[in-house]
Design a protein around this motif. Sequence first.
Motif, PDB file in Angstrom:
ATOM      1  N   GLY A   1      -0.942  21.280  -1.762  1.00 46.27           N
ATOM      2  CA  GLY A   1       0.428  21.669  -2.110  1.00 46.27           C
ATOM      3  C   GLY A   1       1.108  20.655  -3.015  1.00 46.27           C
ATOM      4  N   ASP A   2       0.430  19.537  -3.309  1.00 47.78           N
ATOM      5  CA  ASP A   2       0.998  18.512  -4.189  1.00 47.78           C
ATOM      6  C   ASP A   2       0.364  18.563  -5.578  1.00 47.78           C
ATOM      7  N   GLY A   3       1.144  18.146  -6.567  1.00 52.18           N
ATOM      8  CA  GLY A   3       0.615  17.912  -7.901  1.00 52.18           C
ATOM      9  C   GLY A   3       0.387  16.418  -8.060  1.00 52.18           C
TER      10      GLY A   3
ATOM     11  N   GLY B   1       4.529  15.290  -6.577  1.00 51.72           N
ATOM     12  CA  GLY B   1       5.383  15.973  -5.600  1.00 51.72           C
ATOM     13  C   GLY B   1       4.875  17.381  -5.358  1.00 51.72           C
ATOM     14  N   ARG B   2       5.627  18.106  -4.534  1.00 52.07           N
ATOM     15  CA  ARG B   2       5.186  19.436  -4.117  1.00 52.07           C
ATOM     16  C   ARG B   2       5.253  20.413  -5.283  1.00 52.07           C
ATOM     17  N   VAL B   3       4.280  21.309  -5.300  1.00 50.33           N
ATOM     18  CA  VAL B   3       4.314  22.371  -6.298  1.00 50.33           C
ATOM     19  C   VAL B   3       4.683  23.699  -5.645  1.00 50.33           C
TER      20      VAL B   3
ATOM     21  N   HIS C   1      11.553  13.891   5.103  1.00 52.57           N
ATOM     22  CA  HIS C   1      11.465  15.036   6.017  1.00 52.57           C
ATOM     23  C   HIS C   1      11.149  16.285   5.212  1.00 52.57           C
ATOM     24  N   ARG C   2      10.266  17.083   5.759  1.00 54.20           N
ATOM     25  CA  ARG C   2       9.742  18.198   5.004  1.00 54.20           C
ATOM     26  C   ARG C   2      10.379  19.514   5.451  1.00 54.20           C
ATOM     27  N   PHE C   3      10.910  20.267   4.496  1.00 52.02           N
ATOM     28  CA  PHE C   3      11.511  21.571   4.816  1.00 52.02           C
ATOM     29  C   PHE C   3      11.041  22.622   3.833  1.00 52.02           C
TER      30      PHE C   3
ATOM     31  N   VAL D   1       0.852  -1.184   0.000  1.00 53.15           N
ATOM     32  CA  VAL D   1       0.000   0.000   0.000  1.00 53.15           C
ATOM     33  C   VAL D   1       0.890   1.237   0.000  1.00 53.15           C
ATOM     34  N   ASP D   2       0.717   2.064  -1.022  1.00 55.61           N
ATOM     35  CA  ASP D   2       1.463   3.320  -1.140  1.00 55.61           C
ATOM     36  C   ASP D   2       0.520   4.385  -0.601  1.00 55.61           C
ATOM     37  N   THR D   3       0.796   4.848   0.620  1.00 53.72           N
ATOM     38  CA  THR D   3      -0.180   5.678   1.332  1.00 53.72           C
ATOM     39  C   THR D   3       0.173   7.154   1.215  1.00 53.72           C
ATOM     40  N   TRP D   4      -0.679   7.930   0.588  1.00 59.94           N
ATOM     41  CA  TRP D   4      -0.444   9.367   0.492  1.00 59.94           C
ATOM     42  C   TRP D   4      -1.258  10.105   1.541  1.00 59.94           C
ATOM     43  N   TRP D   5      -0.568  10.952   2.270  1.00 60.41           N
ATOM     44  CA  TRP D   5      -1.244  11.826   3.236  1.00 60.41           C
ATOM     45  C   TRP D   5      -0.259  12.860   3.728  1.00 60.41           C
ATOM     46  N   GLN D   6      -0.641  13.655   4.700  1.00 59.22           N
ATOM     47  CA  GLN D   6       0.173  14.788   5.169  1.00 59.22           C
ATOM     48  C   GLN D   6      -0.058  15.012   6.664  1.00 59.22           C
ATOM     49  N   THR D   7       0.844  15.756   7.267  1.00 59.25           N
ATOM     50  CA  THR D   7       0.653  16.141   8.663  1.00 59.25           C
ATOM     51  C   THR D   7      -0.741  16.755   8.840  1.00 59.25           C
ATOM     52  N   GLU D   8      -1.125  17.564   7.881  1.00 59.37           N
ATOM     53  CA  GLU D   8      -2.388  18.294   7.964  1.00 59.37           C
ATOM     54  C   GLU D   8      -3.607  17.401   7.805  1.00 59.37           C
TER      55      GLU D   8
HETATM   56  C1  WT7 Z   1       4.088  15.387   1.964  1.00 60.89           C
HETATM   57  C2  WT7 Z   1       3.572  15.436   3.374  1.00 60.89           C
HETATM   58  C3  WT7 Z   1       2.292  11.428   5.407  1.00 60.89           C
HETATM   59  C4  WT7 Z   1       3.211  11.220   6.491  1.00 60.89           C
HETATM   60  C5  WT7 Z   1       4.642  11.535   6.203  1.00 60.89           C
HETATM   61  C6  WT7 Z   1       4.909  12.844   5.509  1.00 60.89           C
HETATM   62  C7  WT7 Z   1       4.614  13.698   0.442  1.00 60.89           C
HETATM   63  C8  WT7 Z   1       3.575  11.702   1.579  1.00 60.89           C
HETATM   64  C9  WT7 Z   1       3.392  10.300  -0.068  1.00 60.89           C
HETATM   65  C10 WT7 Z   1       3.175   9.236  -0.992  1.00 60.89           C
HETATM   66  C11 WT7 Z   1       4.005  10.626  -2.679  1.00 60.89           C
HETATM   67  C12 WT7 Z   1       3.928  11.502  -0.567  1.00 60.89           C
HETATM   68  C13 WT7 Z   1       3.685  14.685  -0.224  1.00 60.89           C
HETATM   69  C14 WT7 Z   1       2.984  15.343   0.946  1.00 60.89           C
HETATM   70  N1  WT7 Z   1       4.039  12.350   0.493  1.00 60.89           N
HETATM   71  N2  WT7 Z   1       3.183  10.467   1.249  1.00 60.89           N
HETATM   72  N3  WT7 Z   1       2.685   8.055  -0.614  1.00 60.89           N
HETATM   73  N4  WT7 Z   1       3.499   9.452  -2.294  1.00 60.89           N
HETATM   74  N5  WT7 Z   1       4.238  11.668  -1.871  1.00 60.89           N
HETATM   75  O1  WT7 Z   1       4.127  13.874   6.055  1.00 60.89           O
HETATM   76  O2  WT7 Z   1       5.824  15.666   6.419  1.00 60.89           O
HETATM   77  O3  WT7 Z   1       3.378  16.203   6.291  1.00 60.89           O
HETATM   78  O4  WT7 Z   1       4.672  15.535   4.240  1.00 60.89           O
HETATM   79  O5  WT7 Z   1       4.823  14.190   1.773  1.00 60.89           O
HETATM   80  O6  WT7 Z   1       4.430  15.625  -0.934  1.00 60.89           O
HETATM   81  O7  WT7 Z   1       2.490  16.626   0.664  1.00 60.89           O
HETATM   82  P1  WT7 Z   1       4.512  15.379   5.813  1.00 60.89           P
END
Ligand code: WT7
Length: 632
Positions: free
Chosen positions: A485-487, A500-502, A511-513, A395-402
């Motif tokens: 914020g992603d495309g 990825g991020r736009v 890690h997000r910066f 499972v390729d899980t997409w999500w964010q801190t938010e």
């Molecule tokens: C950003 C969020 C989700 C917990 C860890 C990161 C990128 C996250 C994927 C995925 C492609 C992904 C996005 C997103 N991202 N999961 N499965 N495939 N990109 O959390 O630090 O809030 O970062 O991570 O760009 O916006 P985060």
Amino acid sequence: MTFDRIRTQQDYTDAHAKSVSDPEGFWAAQAETFTWRKTWDTTLVWDFEKPDIQWFAGGKLNITENCLDRHLEKRGNKLALIWEPNDPKERFVRLTYRELHDRVCRYANVLKRNGIKKGDRVAVYMPMVPELMIAVLACARIGAIHSVVFCGFSAQSLADRINDAGAVAVLCSDGMFRGAKEMPVKSVVDEALEQCTTVRRVIVTERVRWAVNMVAGRDVWLHEELTQVGADCPAEVMDAEDPLFILYTSGSTGKPKGVVHTCGGYMVYTDYSFRNVFQVEESDVFFCTADLGWITGHSYMAYGPTLAGATQVMFEGVPTFPDPGRFWQIVDKHGVTIFYTAPTAIRSLMACGIDHVLPYSLHSLRVLGSVGEPINEEAWHWYKTHIGKGKCPIVDTWWQTETGGILISSIAGVTDEKPSHAAYPLPGIQPVLLTAEGKEITENEVEGLLCMKFPWPSILRTTWGDHERCRQTYFSSYTGMYFSGDGAKRDAEGRYRIIGRVDDVINVSGHRFGTAEIESAINTAKGVVESAVVGYPHDIKGQGIYAFVVTEKPVEDPEDMRGSIIESVVASIGRIAKPDKIQFVSGLPKTRSGKIMRRILRKVAENELNALGDTSTLLDPAVVDEIKGGKL
Ligand code: WT7
């Protein structure tokens, strides 16, 4: 029909359809599976323009009663936590649900004894020891708002987060083990606190047994405090919309923001997504390799698995110590069935060679997960073949801190999977792709900006202390939408592929910066005039950090200057944000109005020197030739 568990493709289709036609009915039915002190009055109130989002308003609960107390009768003797230390020779620790409940209640009583109460903010700066998870749950037990700060952040970053939240206490350890190294923790807290006035208490967990400085009247040892308290700690009754925690994350501006999640909706969504995405069964052993300091560790270690009554492994160390077979050794040792990690870890272990995998059977594994960044096809296939032995769904899980929980992912073994595609929205999730002008693209086989047009229970509610910033960042770009914020692309069958991020956010090893944040750190180095940072493709890290730096005087000793720039970044942000490449330039490419043209710098960093595009609007086109010539 119950939508609680998705078992078949048809269940998924039905659940998603129901969640769109009747979101309130759908989520109310999930919420009813939990223990509430009082049922909610209104399932959902929402207005994305303000934004004002409330789930289960009027409901009263404590999330830890759902993570712990409600399991005691049936799962009291079931393992909740298997803690694997950094050094494989050290004994591991196992805690049943009854024991975890006991430890959380005692820790919560220590917090109360030290004057910490409901609504107080508590910073948690600890390595991956059991007390970290216990501390987080103990805060939730008494209604204190935890703000976990990853131990790779510097004293300065910790101080900024403590001050932004107005934290009254810090929970930490004496030091930490990380591979072959021992590193300080308490002394970093001491340094941070020189800049903080709100902290009245520091509670220190013993881990490395170093002598540390204890400030009388402020600092106490956890083990001493524990001798003073009992195991009875009734849970504080919380409103569904009371804040549960703050977690700081980076955006396009220089200053990280405190994403706020609340009790009720976060509980419902993390449990639902955890059980369904990974198809968790009673006998599973779940192992998430993330640090609890990130959202993955909050949602799929501290909360999701405990809400579901699952058994999980928590690992203190690093994937390459004592050798790059460590994850696989842990899988075999504890019979891990579901393994959840980041693409950067997969790529770095892949680079170490298959010889580190072959000694282990890995036969217990059933499901594999990926999170944090796009997973490239090569890494996907290696993971599938060598770790999953061809039989485990990924499972390729997409999500964010938010977003608080997984929004887009296939469901293990239920919905189909395709390499590098996060695939389908979970029930309750309504993604849309927009053009740059904000027009919704309804066809398939398209690419656009990824937004959500309807709230789900674990969406962020605000950014701590600055609601306007939350509105501007996530809800103002496109009216009526949450902007990620992603495309992303959508294929012919409706699967999403995250590109990825736009925005000016870079993702280094998951890690997000913000580029602005790294630039201001670089600019504090002596002799630096200005800088511009961009991401570039990196084989292991996903993205690397490429910095273009303008100095006051011509650089005489580049290595020395690079060293002092790196030192500044480590001091301002932390060791996780070290630039990979630093190029000294005499000027940055700017427009006549003074705006840095990052597009050009990005192309240089990506080594696409012939694809710089139109440079005619530059103030001084000559700097581009110089930059190209000095490319690292
Ligand atoms: C950003 C969020 C989700 C917990 C860890 C990161 C990128 C996250 C994927 C995925 C492609 C992904 C996005 C997103 N991202 N999961 N499965 N495939 N990109 O959390 O630090 O809030 O970062 O991570 O760009 O916006 P985060």
